[in-house]
Motif scaffolding. Structure first.
Motif, mmCIF file in Angstrom:
data_model
loop_
_atom_site.group_PDB
_atom_site.id
_atom_site.type_symbol
_atom_site.label_atom_id
_atom_site.label_comp_id
_atom_site.label_asym_id
_atom_site.label_seq_id
_atom_site.Cartn_x
_atom_site.Cartn_y
_atom_site.Cartn_z
ATOM 1 N N ASN A 1 0.871 -1.175 0.000
ATOM 2 C CA ASN A 1 0.000 0.000 0.000
ATOM 3 C C ASN A 1 0.910 1.228 0.000
ATOM 4 O OD1 ASN A 1 -1.651 2.182 0.529
ATOM 5 N ND2 ASN A 1 -2.826 1.169 2.138
ATOM 6 N N ASP B 1 0.273 4.444 2.475
ATOM 7 C CA ASP B 1 0.208 4.305 3.930
ATOM 8 C C ASP B 1 1.609 4.379 4.518
ATOM 9 O OD1 ASP B 1 -1.011 3.430 6.544
ATOM 10 O OD2 ASP B 1 0.286 1.699 6.159
ATOM 11 N N TYR C 1 -0.464 -0.544 -4.632
ATOM 12 C CA TYR C 1 -1.861 -0.124 -4.726
ATOM 13 C C TYR C 1 -2.061 0.989 -3.711
ATOM 14 C CZ TYR C 1 -2.599 -2.639 -0.355
ATOM 15 O OH TYR C 1 -2.526 -3.046 0.955
ATOM 16 N N THR C 2 -3.188 1.661 -3.778
ATOM 17 C CA THR C 2 -3.565 2.651 -2.766
ATOM 18 C C THR C 2 -5.024 2.433 -2.390
ATOM 19 O OG1 THR C 2 -4.167 4.286 -4.456
ATOM 20 C CG2 THR C 2 -1.922 4.393 -3.567
ATOM 21 N N VAL C 3 -5.365 2.863 -1.188
ATOM 22 C CA VAL C 3 -6.744 2.784 -0.707
ATOM 23 C C VAL C 3 -7.187 4.194 -0.352
ATOM 24 C CG1 VAL C 3 -8.322 1.784 0.981
ATOM 25 C CG2 VAL C 3 -6.329 0.476 0.215
ATOM 26 N N SER D 1 -9.190 7.269 1.224
ATOM 27 C CA SER D 1 -9.759 7.368 2.568
ATOM 28 C C SER D 1 -11.177 6.837 2.622
ATOM 29 C CB SER D 1 -9.740 8.823 3.036
ATOM 30 O OG SER D 1 -10.268 8.943 4.329
ATOM 31 N N GLU E 1 -12.404 4.059 1.920
ATOM 32 C CA GLU E 1 -12.825 3.110 0.901
ATOM 33 C C GLU E 1 -12.228 1.735 1.184
ATOM 34 O OE1 GLU E 1 -12.439 4.317 -3.129
ATOM 35 O OE2 GLU E 1 -13.127 6.371 -2.753
ATOM 36 N N GLU E 2 -12.802 0.720 0.539
ATOM 37 C CA GLU E 2 -12.364 -0.650 0.749
ATOM 38 C C GLU E 2 -11.171 -0.978 -0.145
ATOM 39 O OE1 GLU E 2 -15.685 -3.191 0.131
ATOM 40 O OE2 GLU E 2 -16.745 -2.528 1.934
ATOM 41 N N LEU E 3 -10.534 -2.098 0.168
ATOM 42 C CA LEU E 3 -9.410 -2.578 -0.630
ATOM 43 C C LEU E 3 -9.843 -2.742 -2.086
ATOM 44 C CD1 LEU E 3 -6.465 -3.825 -0.423
ATOM 45 C CD2 LEU E 3 -7.632 -6.042 -0.342
ATOM 46 N N PRO E 4 -9.076 -2.204 -3.033
ATOM 47 C CA PRO E 4 -9.454 -2.350 -4.444
ATOM 48 C C PRO E 4 -9.204 -3.764 -4.958
ATOM 49 C CG PRO E 4 -7.350 -1.234 -4.258
ATOM 50 C CD PRO E 4 -7.859 -1.400 -2.853
ATOM 51 N N GLU F 1 -6.590 -4.510 5.515
ATOM 52 C CA GLU F 1 -6.340 -4.851 4.106
ATOM 53 C C GLU F 1 -5.763 -6.250 3.950
ATOM 54 O OE1 GLU F 1 -3.616 -1.826 2.894
ATOM 55 O OE2 GLU F 1 -4.864 -0.248 3.748
#
Length: 385
Positions: free
Chosen positions: A174, A177, A205-207, A209, A211-214, A239
């Motif tokens: 991530n 983070d 990846y990024t998440v 704010s 939101e759920e894990l893509p 995650e």
């Protein structure tokens, strides 16, 4: 009649003064301590479980002679896993409630957000779970009782390489983070020291704010095609379960996952959602239920008895943070904020649940023995045992 009335009035006033004196005496024996964790938002379930562990630890402390006739009173604040809320919670607790110290925050990102507040008010903040590199060195009032990635990763790579002899690894991180990015850098640095290991796929990846894990199918498919034997996963707790589940669903992905601070609960949650998820996974961690010491067995069994729940890495770290703080207050012999800071610098627990002595280094980061676990029957056992 007037004389009787006057006597009764004086008696009433005297009674009020006596009760007021008692209230003052009681409040003087009470130590207000802030607790800032995510009680709502994406990490709420972890925050709630950590609160239970902290209250359990506090019960034990109050039943012991450690603090004499003093008692700690928790005042809770909700970080909601965002910058604004954690700053508001810290400001209120320190400036309005005038707490002696704050236990929290939960994540390294939120810990970074409050450094200027604790410095301005010269108030200790003890995070049970923040583990990114370098944060404690930025403030003399910031302490962290979880091992940081500087201590977890070198030991973990050395132990796992010796036992498993892998040569090809992948990374999934991530990138947005603080903890995850820090763990990634620590892993990459250790891998690059060993010329027998190659990083064959490096995925991020990024998440956003709240939101759920893509969907990580594309990243995990690239890893599957790379020939990696193990995948180093640097991600937040909520995650990690999702990544384990998604990895199990990708055709041809045979690599096992190595998670920095991956927990037993995350493995079990993943396997409930997708059979086989997390099989053979490893964790570089601070605590396992299987650590076989009298202190850990006592904590594990009594926590289960009192709460009806199995202890986790998060609850273990929350429990021990309260014990560390209480010992520091006892050592300080004072509730003065700077006296607590000075005592915490020198605190030592010789009976920690981590299986070794606990103390802080010169930066305020925890020192004790890390552990590497390997998945077995939905839990972790110590690697090599």
């Amino acid at each position: 009649m007037k004389k009787i009335a006057v006597v009764m009035l004086f008696a009433a006033v005297a009674a009020v003064l006596v009760f007021a004196s008692c209230d003052d005496r009681e409040s003087a024996n009470e130590i207000p301590v802030g607790v800032v964790l995510p009680f709502s938002g994406p990490h709420a379930s972890i925050g709630v479980s950590m609160r239970k562990a902290m209250e359990f630890a506090l019960e034990e402390i109050h039943e012991s002679p450690l603090l004499g006739d003093q008692e700690i009173r928790f005042i809770f604040g909700d970080s909601k896993s965002n910058r604004q809320s954690v700053r508001e919670a810290y400001t209120k607790l320190i400036e309005q409630d005038e707490v002696a110290a704050v236990l929290g925050p939960f994540s390294s990102s939120r810990t970074e957000d409050i450094i200027d507040i604790i410095d301005k008010n010269r108030t200790v903040s003890l995070s049970p779970t923040s583990a990114a590199m370098g944060l404690s060195a930025r403030s003399e009032f910031l302490f962290r009782s979880s091992l940081t990635v500087e201590r977890l990763v070198p030991h973990g790579v050395e132990e796992s390489k010796r036992e498993l002899n892998y040569t090809k690894v992948a990374m999934i991180t991530n990138a947005g983070d603080t903890f995850s990015a820090s763990a990634y850098e620590a892993v990459k640095r250790e891998i690059e020291k060993d010329r027998s290991i190659s990083i064959v796929s490096d995925q991020t990846y990024t998440v956003p704010s709240s939101e759920e894990l893509p969907d990580l199918t594309a990243q995990l498919t690239q890893i599957a095609n790379s020939g990696a034997e193990y995948i180093f996963m640097s991600a937040q707790g909520t995650e990690r379960t999702g990544i384990l589940v998604q990895a199990e669903r990708v055709d041809g992905l045979e690599a096992s996952i190595i998670g920095i601070l991956l927990t037993t609960n995350e493995i079990r949650d993943a396997q409930q959602e997708e059979a086989g998820a997390g099989k053979g996974a490893l964790t570089f961690t601070v605590w396992l239920p299987s650590i076989d010491t009298p202190e850990n067995r006592k904590f594990r069994d009594e926590y289960k008895e009192r709460t009806g729940e199995d202890a986790s890495s998060f609850t273990a770290r929350a429990y021990e943070a309260v014990r560390i703080f209480a010992q520091s207050v006892a050592d300080a012999g004072s509730t003065d904020r700077e006296a607590i800071r000075d005592a915490m610098e020198n605190v030592r627990l010789e009976n920690s649940i981590y299986g070794s002595d606990f103390y802080f280094d010169l930066n305020g980061d925890a020192v004790y023995d890390p552990v590497v676990g390997i998945e077995q029957d939905g839990g972790f056992k110590v690697l090599g045992q």
